[in-house]
Design a protein around this motif. Sequence first.
Motif, short mmCIF file in Angstrom:
data_model
loop_
_atom_site.label_atom_id
_atom_site.label_comp_id
_atom_site.label_asym_id
_atom_site.label_seq_id
_atom_site.Cartn_x
_atom_site.Cartn_y
_atom_site.Cartn_z
N VAL A 45 1.00 -1.11 0.01
CA VAL A 45 -0.04 -0.07 -0.01
C VAL A 45 0.85 1.28 -0.28
O VAL A 45 0.60 2.25 -0.74
N LEU A 46 1.95 1.32 0.93
CA LEU A 46 2.85 2.42 1.06
C LEU A 46 3.66 2.78 -0.14
O LEU A 46 3.97 1.78 -0.84
N GLY A 47 3.63 3.94 -0.43
CA GLY A 47 4.75 4.32 -1.37
C GLY A 47 4.30 4.69 -2.84
O GLY A 47 3.06 3.88 -3.11
N VAL A 48 5.13 5.40 -3.80
CA VAL A 48 4.71 5.36 -5.10
C VAL A 48 5.39 4.48 -6.04
O VAL A 48 6.73 4.72 -5.97
N PRO A 49 5.03 3.47 -6.49
CA PRO A 49 6.00 2.83 -7.13
C PRO A 49 6.61 3.19 -8.43
O PRO A 49 5.85 3.94 -9.19
N ALA A 50 7.66 2.73 -8.88
CA ALA A 50 8.44 3.27 -10.22
C ALA A 50 7.83 2.56 -11.31
O ALA A 50 7.05 1.48 -11.14
N GLN A 51 7.63 3.10 -12.32
CA GLN A 51 6.94 2.75 -13.60
C GLN A 51 7.97 1.58 -14.13
O GLN A 51 9.07 1.68 -14.16
N GLY A 52 7.44 0.43 -14.73
CA GLY A 52 8.33 -0.45 -15.64
C GLY A 52 8.53 -1.62 -14.72
O GLY A 52 9.42 -2.46 -15.19
#
Length: 577
Positions: A43-50
């Motif tokens: 849930v936590l964080g904004v994941p990188a694309q790709g």
Amino acid sequence: MHGPPAHGAGFPHYDHVRADAPIGGTLTIPAYGSFDSFNPNIVLGVPAQGLGLVRESLMARSLDEPFTLYGLLAKSIDVAPDRTWVTFRLDERARFHDGSPVTPEDVLFSWRLLKDKGRPNLRLYYRAVVGADALDGRRVRFRFADGENRELPLILGLMPILAAHATDADSFDRPGLAPLLGSGPYRIKSWEPGREVRYRRVADYWGAGLAINRGRYNFDSIRFRYYRDQSVAFEDFKAGGHDFTLEGNPERWARGYDFPAAKDGRVRRLSFTHHRSAGMFGLAFNNRRAPFDATPVRRAIALAFDFDWINRAYFDGAMTRTTSFFENSKLAASGPASEAERALLARHVSPVPERLLAAPGPEAANGISSRRDRLLRAGRLLDEAGWRIVDGARQDGDGQPLAFEVLLNDPALKRVMLALAANLRRLGVTMRIRSVDSASYQQRLSEFDFDAIVYFWGQSLSPGTEQYHYWSQAAARTPGSRNYPGIESPLVDALIGEIVAARDRAGLVAATRALDRVLLAGAYVLPLYHDRIDRLAYWRSVGVPDRQPPYGLDMPSWWSRDAEARSPAGRENRAPD
């Protein structure tokens, strides 16, 4: 899921790929906002694309079909006749990037960890498993309480597989920029939060020879370059800052591609009708908060949305009004309810409300054509709900104004929301717009800390268990779920159960249409619009297959024309950059 797969045993490769596509070059892809995590499973964080380039699942989707999976880490799958268990046999060639084999222990570790610490949808899926065992050094079996959820074997097939020996279970649910060990065709090479993340092709990737991968994953390097918004990204695309853009603005597509590279052919353009479900793109009202805990208020605000004017003014008339949660598919409810839909509804509610049997859709798109008539109807709804005009503003009996805030993360949506706000002012309603950065936006969504948001719920052509994550009562109370409206309806839960248990395509379609009717009747979301056309602009240095799969663009099938010029004979195993 229903019916035979399109590709039989021993098929050489997907039909749309160029099997001998050359290897080499760099593909630069635009991304928006920023990132602070390499773990997309929490849930936590904004994941990188790709990150899907790095991690793999037991099986993989095909873009040629609504919902068919083919073996990836798993070489074969066996399902019990009553669907109470599924057994995956791992491919003996499957390796993580450190050379260690993918084992049943890794599969079981992944299931346990994601069941306990994964995103709410992953916890929902994997807790349906009542037991799991390694049968031998290659096979793992998952057992279910019953065979009612016919989708569970496929859901387990899409589970991301983590390396047990290289994953810290204690810190797994905390975001960070420590790359997880993967088994996919790329590994993370470098990164700079807010600017870019680079992936490097794995030269000895274990799965390169699989039929589903032939002619794919052709670039030596893939770079995601981050931008503040789409306008900035488009200007950089014109200057060659990234290799392609998926143009979502029909007006810009019609008038904005008059720059030199587009005129002289260095930038090419393709447009084609897609066959994907358009899902639901709409303004979600947070029913957990006043005033959206009242259905008449939600219906009144929806009536103030003037799609026809917005479509003409901002989209060159190219958008289509969304009227379903399963838009652009045979799963969308339309017209009066069929006998099968009526029977399903009657099984769970008696008597069935007439509004669920009549033709569904946003009220503004269902018989009330002029803006004036829609606003008059909206005003009457607010009057009946106790919101009276006092000195030009709507107030309740306690003198509290009717006001709310729309939380945005995409600047391109601001003008659409401003048009809605202008119409609401005519009704005495105050709508404020607040734009926040991607990290703050994601956190507030996860905590349901908003009045209203614009959100897109993607839908497959074979919906199933994910609908619990979108609309169920349990999801409404689970931070991090996608039940952003806060829908709590036993009828909705029951119809999702009918979808999950459907034994054939006809039953699935009827149950999905019945759910669609109930969701639309609740006015939980103001449906906005969708585009039936994909528009791709790309620099000539990128090779794109002539044929596109019907259910989405397959970027892994693209290649570098510079690499092709260096290696005209086709595919060869070059060392990555």
